[in-house]
Design a protein around this motif. Structure first.
Motif, PDB file in Angstrom:
ATOM      1  N   ASP A 158       0.844  -1.186   0.000  1.00 51.29           N
ATOM      2  CA  ASP A 158       0.000   0.000   0.000  1.00 51.29           C
ATOM      3  C   ASP A 158       0.882   1.239   0.000  1.00 51.29           C
ATOM      4  O   ASP A 158       2.036   1.201   0.448  1.00 51.29           O
ATOM      5  N   THR A 159       0.342   2.347  -0.518  1.00 49.54           N
ATOM      6  CA  THR A 159       1.020   3.640  -0.459  1.00 49.54           C
ATOM      7  C   THR A 159       0.009   4.725  -0.121  1.00 49.54           C
ATOM      8  O   THR A 159      -1.190   4.560  -0.338  1.00 49.54           O
ATOM      9  N   ALA A 160       0.488   5.840   0.409  1.00 51.62           N
ATOM     10  CA  ALA A 160      -0.363   6.999   0.705  1.00 51.62           C
ATOM     11  C   ALA A 160       0.500   8.251   0.687  1.00 51.62           C
ATOM     12  O   ALA A 160       1.659   8.225   1.122  1.00 51.62           O
ATOM     13  N   TRP A 161      -0.064   9.355   0.221  1.00 47.96           N
ATOM     14  CA  TRP A 161       0.658  10.623   0.154  1.00 47.96           C
ATOM     15  C   TRP A 161       0.280  11.544   1.305  1.00 47.96           C
ATOM     16  O   TRP A 161      -0.911  11.701   1.616  1.00 47.96           O
ATOM     17  N   GLY A 162       1.266  12.182   1.899  1.00 51.10           N
ATOM     18  CA  GLY A 162       1.008  13.275   2.823  1.00 51.10           C
ATOM     19  C   GLY A 162       0.464  14.456   2.040  1.00 51.10           C
ATOM     20  O   GLY A 162       1.047  14.860   1.032  1.00 51.10           O
ATOM     21  N   LYS A 163      -0.640  15.034   2.488  1.00 45.95           N
ATOM     22  CA  LYS A 163      -1.325  16.049   1.698  1.00 45.95           C
ATOM     23  C   LYS A 163      -0.581  17.381   1.676  1.00 45.95           C
ATOM     24  O   LYS A 163      -0.662  18.136   0.706  1.00 45.95           O
ATOM     25  N   GLY A 208      -0.046  -9.705   7.465  1.00 49.46           N
ATOM     26  CA  GLY A 208      -0.032  -9.047   6.163  1.00 49.46           C
ATOM     27  C   GLY A 208      -1.318  -8.366   5.780  1.00 49.46           C
ATOM     28  O   GLY A 208      -1.512  -8.017   4.614  1.00 49.46           O
ATOM     29  N   GLY A 209      -2.224  -8.140   6.741  1.00 55.83           N
ATOM     30  CA  GLY A 209      -3.546  -7.616   6.410  1.00 55.83           C
ATOM     31  C   GLY A 209      -3.726  -6.129   6.607  1.00 55.83           C
ATOM     32  O   GLY A 209      -4.858  -5.669   6.795  1.00 55.83           O
ATOM     33  N   TRP A 210      -2.648  -5.341   6.560  1.00 55.45           N
ATOM     34  CA  TRP A 210      -2.734  -3.911   6.843  1.00 55.45           C
ATOM     35  C   TRP A 210      -2.734  -3.126   5.535  1.00 55.45           C
ATOM     36  O   TRP A 210      -1.839  -3.282   4.703  1.00 55.45           O
ATOM     37  N   SER A 211      -3.743  -2.249   5.370  1.00 59.58           N
ATOM     38  CA  SER A 211      -3.853  -1.522   4.104  1.00 59.58           C
ATOM     39  C   SER A 211      -4.724  -0.290   4.286  1.00 59.58           C
ATOM     40  O   SER A 211      -5.121   0.050   5.403  1.00 59.58           O
ATOM     41  N   ALA A 212      -5.030   0.376   3.158  1.00 61.00           N
ATOM     42  CA  ALA A 212      -5.931   1.533   3.113  1.00 61.00           C
ATOM     43  C   ALA A 212      -5.461   2.670   4.013  1.00 61.00           C
ATOM     44  O   ALA A 212      -6.263   3.313   4.697  1.00 61.00           O
ATOM     45  N   PHE A 213      -4.168   2.947   4.014  1.00 60.65           N
ATOM     46  CA  PHE A 213      -3.623   4.048   4.802  1.00 60.65           C
ATOM     47  C   PHE A 213      -4.018   5.378   4.171  1.00 60.65           C
ATOM     48  O   PHE A 213      -3.976   5.541   2.945  1.00 60.65           O
ATOM     49  N   ALA A 214      -4.391   6.346   5.003  1.00 63.17           N
ATOM     50  CA  ALA A 214      -4.749   7.684   4.521  1.00 63.17           C
ATOM     51  C   ALA A 214      -4.362   8.711   5.575  1.00 63.17           C
ATOM     52  O   ALA A 214      -4.598   8.515   6.774  1.00 63.17           O
ATOM     53  N   PHE A 215      -3.770   9.820   5.129  1.00 64.02           N
ATOM     54  CA  PHE A 215      -3.364  10.910   6.021  1.00 64.02           C
ATOM     55  C   PHE A 215      -4.537  11.839   6.314  1.00 64.02           C
ATOM     56  O   PHE A 215      -5.437  12.018   5.492  1.00 64.02           O
ATOM     57  N   SER A 216      -4.486  12.464   7.492  1.00 61.22           N
ATOM     58  CA  SER A 216      -5.368  13.594   7.764  1.00 61.22           C
ATOM     59  C   SER A 216      -4.867  14.787   6.959  1.00 61.22           C
ATOM     60  O   SER A 216      -3.756  14.774   6.418  1.00 61.22           O
ATOM     61  N   HIS A 217      -5.662  15.853   6.872  1.00 62.06           N
ATOM     62  CA  HIS A 217      -5.284  16.990   6.029  1.00 62.06           C
ATOM     63  C   HIS A 217      -4.084  17.761   6.574  1.00 62.06           C
ATOM     64  O   HIS A 217      -3.419  18.477   5.829  1.00 62.06           O
ATOM     65  N   SER A 233     -13.120  -6.542   9.684  1.00 55.43           N
ATOM     66  CA  SER A 233     -11.964  -5.649   9.592  1.00 55.43           C
ATOM     67  C   SER A 233     -12.128  -4.534  10.612  1.00 55.43           C
ATOM     68  O   SER A 233     -13.235  -4.284  11.106  1.00 55.43           O
ATOM     69  N   TYR A 234     -11.023  -3.846  10.911  1.00 47.55           N
ATOM     70  CA  TYR A 234     -11.012  -2.833  11.961  1.00 47.55           C
ATOM     71  C   TYR A 234     -10.263  -1.597  11.482  1.00 47.55           C
ATOM     72  O   TYR A 234      -9.361  -1.688  10.642  1.00 47.55           O
ATOM     73  N   LEU A 235     -10.636  -0.455  12.025  1.00 51.60           N
ATOM     74  CA  LEU A 235      -9.955   0.794  11.712  1.00 51.60           C
ATOM     75  C   LEU A 235      -9.022   1.177  12.846  1.00 51.60           C
ATOM     76  O   LEU A 235      -9.379   1.069  14.023  1.00 51.60           O
ATOM     77  N   TRP A 236      -7.835   1.633  12.482  1.00 50.76           N
ATOM     78  CA  TRP A 236      -6.823   2.058  13.434  1.00 50.76           C
ATOM     79  C   TRP A 236      -6.407   3.492  13.134  1.00 50.76           C
ATOM     80  O   TRP A 236      -6.505   3.956  11.989  1.00 50.76           O
ATOM     81  N   LEU A 237      -5.901   4.161  14.162  1.00 50.77           N
ATOM     82  CA  LEU A 237      -5.336   5.498  14.030  1.00 50.77           C
ATOM     83  C   LEU A 237      -3.875   5.459  14.459  1.00 50.77           C
ATOM     84  O   LEU A 237      -3.521   4.765  15.415  1.00 50.77           O
ATOM     85  N   MET A 238      -3.038   6.218  13.751  1.00 52.52           N
ATOM     86  CA  MET A 238      -1.616   6.293  14.098  1.00 52.52           C
ATOM     87  C   MET A 238      -1.185   7.753  14.161  1.00 52.52           C
ATOM     88  O   MET A 238      -1.554   8.558  13.299  1.00 52.52           O
ATOM     89  N   ASP A 239      -0.408   8.080  15.192  1.00 52.25           N
ATOM     90  CA  ASP A 239       0.214   9.392  15.297  1.00 52.25           C
ATOM     91  C   ASP A 239       1.490   9.376  14.459  1.00 52.25           C
ATOM     92  O   ASP A 239       2.392   8.575  14.708  1.00 52.25           O
ATOM     93  N   VAL A 240       1.562  10.246  13.448  1.00 53.22           N
ATOM     94  CA  VAL A 240       2.687  10.210  12.515  1.00 53.22           C
ATOM     95  C   VAL A 240       3.996  10.574  13.202  1.00 53.22           C
ATOM     96  O   VAL A 240       5.053  10.022  12.887  1.00 53.22           O
ATOM     97  N   TYR A 263     -15.329  -2.905   7.716  1.00 53.82           N
ATOM     98  CA  TYR A 263     -15.207  -1.492   7.360  1.00 53.82           C
ATOM     99  C   TYR A 263     -14.480  -1.360   6.029  1.00 53.82           C
ATOM    100  O   TYR A 263     -13.558  -2.126   5.733  1.00 53.82           O
ATOM    101  N   GLY A 264     -14.875  -0.356   5.256  1.00 55.19           N
ATOM    102  CA  GLY A 264     -14.193  -0.069   4.014  1.00 55.19           C
ATOM    103  C   GLY A 264     -13.100   0.957   4.209  1.00 55.19           C
ATOM    104  O   GLY A 264     -12.778   1.346   5.338  1.00 55.19           O
ATOM    105  N   ASN A 265     -12.523   1.421   3.103  1.00 53.44           N
ATOM    106  CA  ASN A 265     -11.483   2.443   3.174  1.00 53.44           C
ATOM    107  C   ASN A 265     -12.041   3.701   3.830  1.00 53.44           C
ATOM    108  O   ASN A 265     -13.145   4.145   3.514  1.00 53.44           O
ATOM    109  N   ALA A 266     -11.252   4.284   4.728  1.00 49.48           N
ATOM    110  CA  ALA A 266     -11.692   5.468   5.471  1.00 49.48           C
ATOM    111  C   ALA A 266     -10.893   6.688   5.048  1.00 49.48           C
ATOM    112  O   ALA A 266      -9.718   6.587   4.689  1.00 49.48           O
ATOM    113  N   VAL A 267     -11.545   7.868   5.114  1.00 50.14           N
ATOM    114  CA  VAL A 267     -10.867   9.144   4.856  1.00 50.14           C
ATOM    115  C   VAL A 267     -11.228  10.115   5.981  1.00 50.14           C
ATOM    116  O   VAL A 267     -12.341  10.096   6.511  1.00 50.14           O
ATOM    117  N   PHE A 268     -10.281  10.965   6.337  1.00 52.70           N
ATOM    118  CA  PHE A 268     -10.514  11.960   7.376  1.00 52.70           C
ATOM    119  C   PHE A 268     -11.427  13.075   6.872  1.00 52.70           C
ATOM    120  O   PHE A 268     -11.338  13.485   5.705  1.00 52.70           O
TER     121      PHE A 268
END
Length: 666
Positions: A158-163, A208-217, A233-240, A263-268
């Motif tokens: 998976d990949t995600a961009w910092g906004k 190996g089941g970790w995916s759908a990473f998304a940054f806050s704004h 599936s479960y949603l997690w939060l991480m402090d960058v 749960y599906g893909n989440a966005v802030f």
């Protein structure tokens, strides 16, 4: 003078004639691709390849990325032998080639602040060991040298961009561990792609089941998903800054013992106080919800839509939320105002299947890919301000009229337990092909997947030129019909889905336009297992079968599939390490019941397949051959889980037509 009747004279004349005949004979067959290994597969006639040629040149186009500052985009489309990336600088504009590799390139993202470079992913030979590369964009708009951003010999999950920072997060897992039961770790890293050596590890996560990473704004937080199964599936939060994580959604055991939630893909949300996602809590279907981060409270935003919400994207200003519902296989796009949570007016889209959606950074234009029975995937945009629909790409003219392709009909039948099963039927033109027609049952993989009536591409040849009726069933265990239906094939319920095909064979026998004595079964991946299982359970009711990268024994499959996916598959199929489950798996394995396969079988396999390793094909072929049953075997040494290179896919298609002509259209 009398002509020379000497042996020498005759030999000269005959040799010239023979040489011409040999040249003609050489022209009548098509040489297989260099990396292809064939066993008992007859030569392909050049005349057949010529007839099929006009069905082999479709070039579906899919959206990849908006440029952050200009109204232009990257799309993916076939170039010569593989899909590659193209730049489109305006609607209807020319497609400018950006990548040109022997291996497929389907995904890319512009750097989100200025768009001065893009990052794309690529594997080798279908091995799915994806690696991310950066390519700078020069003044001429063309890319420079591709620079690796992620480490070699690790698969990018998976990949995600910092906004705001423009940094890239990526998740990798180890590879090359087929047959190993060691526990794996997913590594979460963050890097400036222009300085890939200055990477920072954020976290090591188990499995190996970790995916759908998304940054806050503000780039301070991450939301991501822990996938356990299609139903859990479960949603997690991480402090960058610190890499510390907490699980946001409840575990099943903490939820009063009730069934798990998916749960599906989440966005802030724009203010970072909540999340937009999908959830099937208290529902058969995944509904659009808003989760307040502080309290964990879920608010349902689509209570009246009793279908799965499959994709969502929030505009950059946070005011518009686009989402796609899967309504009985057809995609329906809607746009919600986040302020008052009301749906807004939008243009009417062609009926079909929507691919990826993404808002431009201007929060006005929404890009999407769309395909239908009569159109390959094309790229469109919706203008949220003017309500206009704009088509960005258009397929070039073909030698076949796509407007005349067969439209599918949705059908339903009762299975062994009274449950209703559905599928899509593509019938040939009755006037062109009178009488009862042979039938091909094409079973999707997954099994947590669904056939949806998009573009069939070359498979239109079956109905248009061969007069075959093609049925795409969505047996129990398919997605799109609710979470109860999704679980009906789990573990020891596995063969119930095979019985759904038995019931379909009963239904075919009642149809006045279908010939129940001439039915072939085809499937890929899990659909390949289904094909083999049908071949053992209903051998007297089919004429032939084609297994493409299919599972022939769940025990050997689970022992050999790549370790990053093994535990995830055990949830669906069962754990082969449990003696009782292992015994049951061995009992139902097509490889162990191959003496029942009495009708011709065609097996297709990619040698580099990390999901269903080549041994699954080898063992079913070896066993069926011992019984004297005709077996065609095709292996591609430069492919993985299916054939991605056009030359290989073309040859497979020619051979498939030959197989049907030999065993189905007799």
């Amino acid at each position: 003078m009398r002509p020379d009747r000497s042996p020498r004279g005759l030999t000269l004349f005959a040799s010239l004639f023979l040489a011409a005949g040999m040249a003609l004979a050489q022209e009548t067959t098509v040489a297989p691709p260099a990396a292809m290994v064939l066993e008992n597969v007859p030569p392909v006639q050049a005349s057949l390849a010529g007839q099929v040629a006009k069905y082999n040149e479709f070039k579906p186009t899919s959206f990849a990325s908006w440029h952050p500052t200009r109204l232009e985009m990257i799309v993916s489309r076939r170039h010569q032998n593989t899909p590659q990336l193209f730049r489109v600088d305006k609607p209807g504009g020319p497609l400018t080639l950006m990548t040109d590799y022997a291996e497929p390139v389907r995904s890319a993202q512009y750097e989100p602040r200025h768009g001065k470079f893009y990052v794309f992913g690529r594997d080798t030979g279908g091995n799915e060991v994806f690696r991310a590369y950066r390519r700078d964009i020069g003044r001429d708009g063309k890319g420079g040298e591709a620079i690796p951003v992620t480490p070699d010999n690790r698969r990018v999950q998976d990949t995600a961009w910092g906004k705001t920072s423009g940094k890239l997060l990526y998740v990798t897992v180890p590879v090359g561990r087929q047959g190993s039961n060691d526990q794996i770790q997913s590594t979460v890293s963050i890097v400036n792609p222009e300085e890939p050596e200055q990477v920072r590890t954020l976290a090591e996560l188990p499995g190996g089941g970790w995916s759908a990473f998304a940054f806050s704004h503000d780039d301070r937080q991450l939301v991501y998903s822990e996938y356990v199964s299609a139903n859990e599936s479960y949603l997690w939060l991480m402090d960058v800054a610190t890499g510390k994580s907490r699980r946001l959604t409840e575990k099943n055991t903490e939820n009063n013992g009730s069934e798990p939630v998916a749960y599906g893909n989440a966005v802030f949300s724009r203010d970072g106080k909540g999340l937009y996602t999908t959830s099937d809590r208290g529902s058969e279907f995944r509904r659009l919800v808003y989760i307040d981060i502080a309290s964990g409270k879920e608010t349902i935003l689509t209570p009246d839509i009793n279908w799965d919400i499959e994709d969502i994207d929030l505009s950059h200003d946070g005011k518009l939320l686009a989402f796609v519902a899967n309504e009985d296989g057809t995609s329906v796009l809607r746009i919600l105002r986040t302020g008052d949570r009301k749906l807004v007016a939008q243009p009417k889209l062609p009926v079909g299947v929507i691919g990826r959606i993404e808002w431009h950074k201007n929060s006005r234009h929404l890009a999407l890919s769309l395909s239908s029975a009569r159109s390959p995937s094309e790229v469109y945009s919706v203008d949220a301000k003017t309500n206009a629909l704009t088509r960005w790409t258009r397929h070039e003219k073909m030698g076949v009229d796509m407007d005349k392709f067969v439209e599918p009909s949705l059908v339903r039948w009762k299975s062994f337990d009274g449950r209703e099963i559905s599928g899509f039927v593509y019938r040939p033109q009755a006037g062109k092909f009178p009488g009862k027609r042979p039938v091909v049952i094409n079973i999707h993989g997954g099994p947590e997947a669904q056939f949806t009536p998009g573009f069939l591409g070359r498979n239109n040849y079956y109905t248009d030129e061969m007069g075959l009726t093609v049925i795409y069933p969505n047996v129990r265990g398919s997605s799109g019909y609710g979470k109860t239906f999704l679980k009906l094939d789990n573990g020891k319920l596995r063969e119930d889905s095979v019985k759904d095909i038995g019931a379909l064979l009963d239904w075919i026998a009642t149809q006045p336009d279908m010939d129940a004595s001439r039915v072939a079964v085809v499937g890929g991946s899990y659909g390949g297992y289904m094909t083999l299982a049908v071949s053992t359970m209903y051998a007297d009711r089919i004429a032939a079968s084609i297994d493409i990268v299919g599972i022939s024994n769940f025990v050997t499959f689970l022992e050999r599939t790549e370790s990053y996916r093994r535990d995830l598959r055990r949830v669906e199929y069962g754990d082969e390490r449990d003696p009782e489950m292992r015994k049951w798996m061995e009992a139902i394995a097509p490889a162990n019941n191959a003496d029942r396969i009495k009708k011709p079988l065609f097996v297709v396999q990619g040698k580099n397949d990390p999901r269903v390793p080549w041994q699954e094909a080898d063992q079913i072929v070896a066993t069926v051959k011992k019984n004297g049953t005709p077996v065609w075997y095709m292996t591609a040494n430069d492919e993985g889980h299916g054939f991605a290179k056009k030359a290989n896919a073309d040859y497979l298609f020619y051979a498939t037509i030959g197989f049907f002509n030999t065993y189905l259209l007799k």
